[in-house]
Design a protein around this motif. Structure first.
Motif, PDB file in Angstrom:
ATOM      1  N   VAL A  86      -1.590   4.939  27.281  1.00  0.00           N
ATOM      2  CA  VAL A  86      -2.411   5.244  26.118  1.00  0.00           C
ATOM      3  C   VAL A  86      -2.022   4.479  24.928  1.00  0.00           C
ATOM      4  N   LEU A  87      -1.032   4.742  24.519  1.00  0.00           N
ATOM      5  CA  LEU A  87      -0.128   4.287  23.330  1.00  0.00           C
ATOM      6  C   LEU A  87      -0.215   2.739  23.182  1.00  0.00           C
ATOM      7  N   ASP A  88       0.317   2.269  24.400  1.00  0.00           N
ATOM      8  CA  ASP A  88       0.330   0.769  24.694  1.00  0.00           C
ATOM      9  C   ASP A  88      -1.037   0.024  24.404  1.00  0.00           C
ATOM     10  N   LYS A  89      -2.200   0.662  25.110  1.00  0.00           N
ATOM     11  CA  LYS A  89      -3.508   0.260  25.107  1.00  0.00           C
ATOM     12  C   LYS A  89      -4.039   0.086  23.730  1.00  0.00           C
ATOM     13  N   HIS A  90      -4.121   1.158  22.883  1.00  0.00           N
ATOM     14  CA  HIS A  90      -4.319   1.186  21.507  1.00  0.00           C
ATOM     15  C   HIS A  90      -3.641   0.219  20.537  1.00  0.00           C
ATOM     16  N   HIS A  91      -2.259   0.392  20.914  1.00  0.00           N
ATOM     17  CA  HIS A  91      -1.541  -0.375  19.842  1.00  0.00           C
ATOM     18  C   HIS A  91      -1.671  -1.924  20.062  1.00  0.00           C
ATOM     19  N   ARG A  92      -2.185  -2.448  21.069  1.00  0.00           N
ATOM     20  CA  ARG A  92      -2.293  -3.678  21.394  1.00  0.00           C
ATOM     21  C   ARG A  92      -3.473  -4.257  20.604  1.00  0.00           C
ATOM     22  N   SER A  93      -4.505  -3.487  20.760  1.00  0.00           N
ATOM     23  CA  SER A  93      -5.691  -3.511  19.815  1.00  0.00           C
ATOM     24  C   SER A  93      -5.566  -3.388  18.424  1.00  0.00           C
ATOM     25  N   THR A  94      -6.899  -3.105  17.842  1.00  0.00           N
ATOM     26  CA  THR A  94      -6.923  -2.920  16.442  1.00  0.00           C
ATOM     27  C   THR A  94      -6.853  -1.593  16.000  1.00  0.00           C
ATOM     28  N   SER A  95      -6.756  -0.525  16.968  1.00  0.00           N
ATOM     29  CA  SER A  95      -6.773   0.725  16.959  1.00  0.00           C
ATOM     30  C   SER A  95      -5.632   1.288  17.052  1.00  0.00           C
ATOM     31  N   GLN A  96      -5.550   2.932  16.757  1.00  0.00           N
ATOM     32  CA  GLN A  96      -4.152   3.482  16.630  1.00  0.00           C
ATOM     33  C   GLN A  96      -4.502   4.728  17.714  1.00  0.00           C
ATOM     34  N   ALA A  97      -3.160   5.087  18.659  1.00  0.00           N
ATOM     35  CA  ALA A  97      -3.743   5.980  19.493  1.00  0.00           C
ATOM     36  C   ALA A  97      -3.922   7.471  18.990  1.00  0.00           C
ATOM     37  N   SER A  98      -4.789   8.223  19.542  1.00  0.00           N
ATOM     38  CA  SER A  98      -4.783   9.759  18.837  1.00  0.00           C
ATOM     39  C   SER A  98      -3.452  10.413  18.695  1.00  0.00           C
ATOM     40  N   TRP A  99      -3.336  11.353  17.961  1.00  0.00           N
ATOM     41  CA  TRP A  99      -2.123  12.091  17.785  1.00  0.00           C
ATOM     42  C   TRP A  99      -1.910  13.065  18.747  1.00  0.00           C
ATOM     43  N   LEU A 100      -2.832  13.565  19.698  1.00  0.00           N
ATOM     44  CA  LEU A 100      -2.873  14.175  20.721  1.00  0.00           C
ATOM     45  C   LEU A 100      -2.166  13.678  21.919  1.00  0.00           C
ATOM     46  N   ALA A 101      -2.389  12.185  22.118  1.00  0.00           N
ATOM     47  CA  ALA A 101      -1.641  11.288  22.992  1.00  0.00           C
ATOM     48  C   ALA A 101      -0.193  11.258  22.728  1.00  0.00           C
ATOM     49  N   ARG A 102      -0.191  11.003  21.454  1.00  0.00           N
ATOM     50  CA  ARG A 102       1.448  11.012  20.914  1.00  0.00           C
ATOM     51  C   ARG A 102       2.263  12.064  21.325  1.00  0.00           C
ATOM     52  N   TRP A 103       1.631  13.349  20.957  1.00  0.00           N
ATOM     53  CA  TRP A 103       2.198  14.479  21.036  1.00  0.00           C
ATOM     54  C   TRP A 103       2.359  14.884  22.618  1.00  0.00           C
ATOM     55  N   ALA A 104       1.348  14.452  23.358  1.00  0.00           N
ATOM     56  CA  ALA A 104       1.541  14.761  24.742  1.00  0.00           C
ATOM     57  C   ALA A 104       2.752  13.944  25.276  1.00  0.00           C
ATOM     58  N   GLY A 105       2.955  12.779  24.799  1.00  0.00           N
ATOM     59  CA  GLY A 105       4.254  12.020  25.419  1.00  0.00           C
ATOM     60  C   GLY A 105       5.357  12.757  25.045  1.00  0.00           C
ATOM     61  N   ILE A 106       5.526  13.333  23.547  1.00  0.00           N
ATOM     62  CA  ILE A 106       6.764  13.969  23.383  1.00  0.00           C
ATOM     63  C   ILE A 106       7.001  15.006  24.238  1.00  0.00           C
ATOM     64  N   ILE A 107       6.032  15.779  24.399  1.00  0.00           N
ATOM     65  CA  ILE A 107       6.015  17.070  24.923  1.00  0.00           C
ATOM     66  C   ILE A 107       6.304  16.811  26.350  1.00  0.00           C
ATOM     67  N   ALA A 108       5.893  15.625  27.058  1.00  0.00           N
ATOM     68  CA  ALA A 108       6.116  15.299  28.486  1.00  0.00           C
ATOM     69  C   ALA A 108       7.389  14.901  28.605  1.00  0.00           C
TER      70      ALA A 108
END
Ligand code: PFF
Length: 683
Positions: free
Chosen positions: A583-605
Motif C-alpha cells: 500500500v505504501l509503495d503504491k501510493h508513494h509512486r503516485s502523487t498521493s500519500q499512504a494513509s496513516w493506518l497503513a503505515r501504522w499497520a506496517g509498524i505493528i506487523a
C-alpha cells in the motif's frame, strides 16, 4: 531540499576531513577491547560470520540512512526528524539523550587511559619498570590488584564511597582536550582527525608487527581465530555481533546524522558510508590480531619460566582486557614501558575523537534548536559532563559504569533506538525520497532493496533481538530482584535511566525552538491521502495478532496448540507487513500519500513478526548464557583459521578497493574535482 535549506551552516573542509571524522567517531575504545574479547568469547573465527552479516545487512544501510537524513535536512538529529513531522522530533532527542548518558562515562574510561599512559611514561624514564609488573601467575594478580585497588580503590556493591582524587586530574585533562578539539567547530575537527585517526592506526600497526613477531604469537591467534562453530547455534552470539556493529559504527546516537549535516550539499553519501564501515571493521580485526598475538607471546614467555600463564587465564572481558590483561602481558615482554606507552597512546587517540563526536552531536542539536551560541553551550556542557563523570570516579563508580553501559549500549538502549529510527524513517517518512537524495550525489547507487531493508528487514532483525532480550529479562530470574526477593539496585537504576530517556526526549521536543525552523515540515505531507480501506484492514489484523501474542505469553494452553498459534501469528505478521508495504509503495509512486493506518499497520506487523521470531529463538536456546566456549588450545593455527584470515582480508581489501575505484571512476566521469574540495578552495 538541502539546497532549500542552504544557509550559513559550517561545513567540513574536505571529503577526507569528513571521512576521517566519521571514522574517528566510529573507531574508538570499542574496537580495541570490545571487538577482540567478544570475538574470542563467542566463537573465535566463527563470530565473524554474524559480524560480517550484521555489518552488511544492518551497519552499512543504517549508516547510509543516517548520512542521508542528516545531509538532506542539514540539521542535527532532532531537527532532522522534525522535518518529517513535528512529532518525530522526540526520536532525534531520544538518541541525543542516550549520547548524553554515554558522554558522562566514556571520558572516564579515557581518563583511565590517560593515567596508564602517564604510568608508562614514568616507566620509560625510570628504567622500564611498570608499576603492575610481576612474574608468572602472581603477576596476573598484581595487575588485577593494581587496577582494582591501587588505582580504582574499588569497593563492591552499589555504594559509591569516596571520590578517587587520582582520577580527577585525568578526567579534567580528558574534558579539556575534548573542549579544545571542538570549540572552533567542525572545520577544526576536520583537521584534528588527520592526526587522531592515522596515529592510532600507526600505533596498532606497531603493536601488530611486534605481536606477530613474538615467539608463541600463534598460540594467541589460535584463541582468537580458531572457530568454535557450535557458538553459531546460540542466538546470544548473534545478539552480540549486531550490538557490537551498532556501537562500533556509532549508529543511533545522532552522531552520524549530525556529522553528515555539515557536509557540502553535493557530497557523496553511499560510498562514504561503505568506506567508513569497512575501515572500522578493519581496525577492529587488526586490533584483535595485535592483542591476541601479544597474549600468545606472553604465554610463551611465562611457559619458559616456572610459572606458566595460559592465554585464557588473562583474556578477560571488558575493561579488564585493556587495564589488566594487556598491561600484564606487556610487562612480561622486553621494552614493556615503551610498548605500554604505544598501547595507551593508541587508546587515548582512538577514544578522544569518539568522545568529542558525541559532544558535538549534542551541542549541534542544542544549537540548532535554540540558536544559542556554541561558545556558551560548549563550556556549560563540558562542566556538566565533568560533574556527572565524578559519579563514576568514586570507589564504587566502576560498578555503576559497567551497569549503565550495559543498559545504554545493550538491547534496551541502542538496539531499540536503531529499531525506532528505521521504523520511523521506513514507514512514516518517504524513505524513497532519502534514497533518491543519496543516489543523486553518490559514486554508486542504491536499489529499491534498500527501502525494504530499512522498512522491514532491519526492524524485524533488531526487533527480534530486542524482544528476545526483553522476554529474557522479564521471564528470567534475577533481573530486578534476586531469587531471595531483594532489589538489585544497579539494574533498577539502569532500567530507570533507559526508561527516563524517552520522557526527557518528549519534554525536549515539546519545548519551543527557534522560529526559523518552525512549521517547515516536509511538503510531501500535504499530498492527498489514499489506501484508507486497505490500511484499516491491515491495521485491525496487525492489532489482533499483537493481542494474540500477548495472550500467548500470558495464558497457559497446551504446547502443541501454542506452537500452531505461534507459527500462524508469524505468517500473519509477515503477510500484513508485506501488504502494508505494498500500500505504501503504491501510493508513494503516485502523487498521493499512504494513509496513516497503513503505515501504522506496517509498524505493528513488523513488531508482531519480530516478537514471534524472538519467542521461537527463546524456545531454541535454554542454556545459552550458562557457559562461554573458548577456542581449543594449540600452538599453530588450524587450516580453517588461515582460510578465515584470507577471507577477512579479501573482504576488507576488496571492499575498500572497490569503494576507492568507484570514487575515482565517478570523479573521472564528471571530470570535476570533488565538490568538497572545491568548497575548501573557495573557503
Ligand atoms: N564507536 C565508538 C567506539 O567504538 O568506541 C563509541 C561511540 C562513539 C558510540 C560515538 C556512540 C557514539 F555516538
Amino acid at each position: 531540499m538541502a539546497e532549500l535549506l542552504e544557509e550559513q551552516r559550517e561545513s567540513w573542509g574536505t571529503r577526507g576531513g569528513f571521512i576521517l571524522a566519521a571514522i574517528g567517531s566510529a573507531v574508538g575504545l570499542g574496537n580495541l577491547w570490545g571487538f577482540p574479547y567478544k570475538l574470542y568469547s563467542y566463537g573465535g573465527g566463527a563470530f565473524l560470520i554474524p559480524y560480517i552479516i550484521a555489518l552488511f545487512l544492518v551497519g552499512i544501510p543504517i549508516m547510509i540512512l543516517e548520512f542521508s537524513i542528516g545531509h538532506y535536512t542539514q540539521r542535527a538529529a532532532p531537527d532532522a526528524f522534525k522535518r518529517g513531522h513535528k512529532r518525530f522530533e522526540m526520536v532525534g532527542w531520544w538518541g541525543i539523550v542516550l549520547a548524553f548518558v554515554i558522554i558522562t562515562y566514556y571520558p572516564v574510561i579515557l581518563a583511565y587511559c590517560f593515567s596508564f599512559l602517564w604510568y608508562s611514561i614514568v616507566g620509560i624514564f625510570t628504567g622500564g619498570e611498570l608499576p603492575w609488573a610481576g612474574e608468572g601467575i602472581v603477576g596476573v594478580e598484581n595487575a588485577k590488584l593494581f587496577f582494582n585497588e591501587t588505582y580504582l580503590g574499588k569497593i563492591d556493591g552499589p555504594n559509591l564511597g569516596s571520590i578517587r582524587w587520582n582520577i580527577v586530574w585525568p578526567l579534567i585533562i580528558t574534558w579539556v582536550t575534548m573542549y579544545f578539539c571542538i570549540f572552533k567547530g567542525v572545520k577544526l575537527v576536520g583537521k584534528i582527525v588527520w592526526l587522531t585517526v592515522p596515529l592510532p592506526w600507526l600505533m596498532l600497526l606497531i603493536l601488530t608487527v611486534r605481536g606477530l613477531t613474538l615467539e608463541g604469537s600463534m598460540q594467541g591467534l589460535a584463541y582468537y581465530l580458531d572457530p568454535v562453530w557450535s557458538e553459531l547455534a546460540k542466538p546470544i552470539t548473534w545478539r552480540y555481533a549486531f550490538g557490537q556493529v551498532f556501537f562500533s559504527l556509532s549508529l543511533a546516537y545522532g552522531v552520524m546524522i549530525t556529522y553528515a549535516s555539515f557536509l557540502h550539499s553535493k557530497s557523496d553519501i553511499n560510498n562514504n558510508a561503505a568506506i567508513i564501515s569497512i575501515a572500522d571493521f578493519a581496525t577492529s580485526f587488526v586490533a584483535g590480531l595485535a592483542v591476541f598475538a601479544t597474549l600468545g607471546g606472553m604465554a610463551y614467555v611465562t611457559q619458559l619460566g616456572d610459572n606458566p600463564v595460559a592465554v585464557e587465564a588473562v583474556a578477560e572481558t571488558g575493561p579488564s582486557l585493556a587495564f589488566v590483561a594487556f598491561p600484564y602481558a606487556l610487562a612480561q615482554l622486553p621494552y614493556s614501558a615503551w610498548f605500554s606507552f604505544v598501547f595507551f597512546f593508541a587508546l587515548v587517540t582512538l577514544g578522544v575523537d569518539s568522545a568529542f563526536s558525541m559532544t558535538e552531536s549534542i551541542l549541534a542539536s542544542i544549537v540548532d534548536k535554540t540558536g544559542w551560541r556554541r561558545c556558551i553551550v560548549l563550556p556549560v556542557m563540558t562542566v556538566v559532563g565533568f560533574l556527572f563523570g565524578m559519579i563514576y570516579i568514586t570507589q564504587g563508580g566502576f560498578n555503576w559504569l559497567g551497569t549503565i553501559d550495559g543498559f545504554v549500549n545493550g538491547t534496551w538502549g541502542i538496539a531499540f533506538m536503531g529499531l525506532l529510527e528505521c521504523v520511523v524513517l521506513g514507514w512514516l517518512w518517504r524513505i524513497k525520497t532519502l534514497r533518491r537524495h543519496a543516489n543523486s550525489r553518490s559514486d554508486w547507487r542504491l536499489g529499491p532493496w534498500w527501502d525494504y531493508s530499512i522498512r522491514m528487514v532491519i526492524p524485524v532483525v533488531l526487533g527480534a533481538l530486542f524482544f528476545w532480550q526483553l522476554f529474557d529479562d522479564i521471564f528470567g530470574d534475577g533481573f530486578l530482584r534476586t531469587p531471595e526477593g531483594e532489589w538489585i539496585l544497579t539494574n533498577c537504576v539502569g532500567l530507570s535511566i533507559v526508561a527516563l530517556v524517552p520522557v526527557i526526549a518528549v519534554i525536549l521536543s515539546i519545548i519551543k525552538g527557534r522560529n526559523d525552523i518552525e512549521g517547515q515540515e516536509h511538503p510531501e505531507n500535504n499530498l492527498p491521502i489514499g489506501g484508507r480501506r486497505e490500511g484499516a484492514i491491515a491495521f485491525i489484523t496487525a492489532s489482533i495478532i499483537a493481542a494474540l501474542l500477548v495472550l500467548w505469553l500470558t495464558v497457559p494452553i497446551s504446547d502443541a496448540v501454542k506452537q500452531v498459534i505461534l507459527w500462524l501469528m508469524l505468517s500473519g505478521g509477515v503477510i500484513v507487513m508485506l501488504l502494508s508495504n505494498y500500500v505504501l509503495d503504491k501510493h508513494h509512486r503516485s502523487t498521493s500519500q499512504a494513509s496513516w493506518l497503513a503505515r501504522w499497520a506496517g509498524i505493528i506487523a513488523t513488531m508482531d513478526t519480530s516478537a514471534a521470531i524472538a519467542i521461537i529463538l527463546m524456545g531454541l536456546v535454554q542454556t545459552e548464557e550458562a557457559e562461554v566456549t573458548t577456542a581449543p588450545i594449540r600452538d599453530t593455527l588450524s587450516g580453517v583459521s588461515y582460510i578465515i584470515l584470507a577471507v577477512v582480508f579479501l573482504i576488507i581489501i576488496g571492499g575498500l578497493g572497490w569503494c576507492f575505484y568507484r570514487a575515482l571512476a565517478a570523479a573521472k566521469d564528471t571530470g570535476i574535482q570533488h565538490p568538497d574540495e572545491i568548497g575548501d578552495e573557495s573557503a
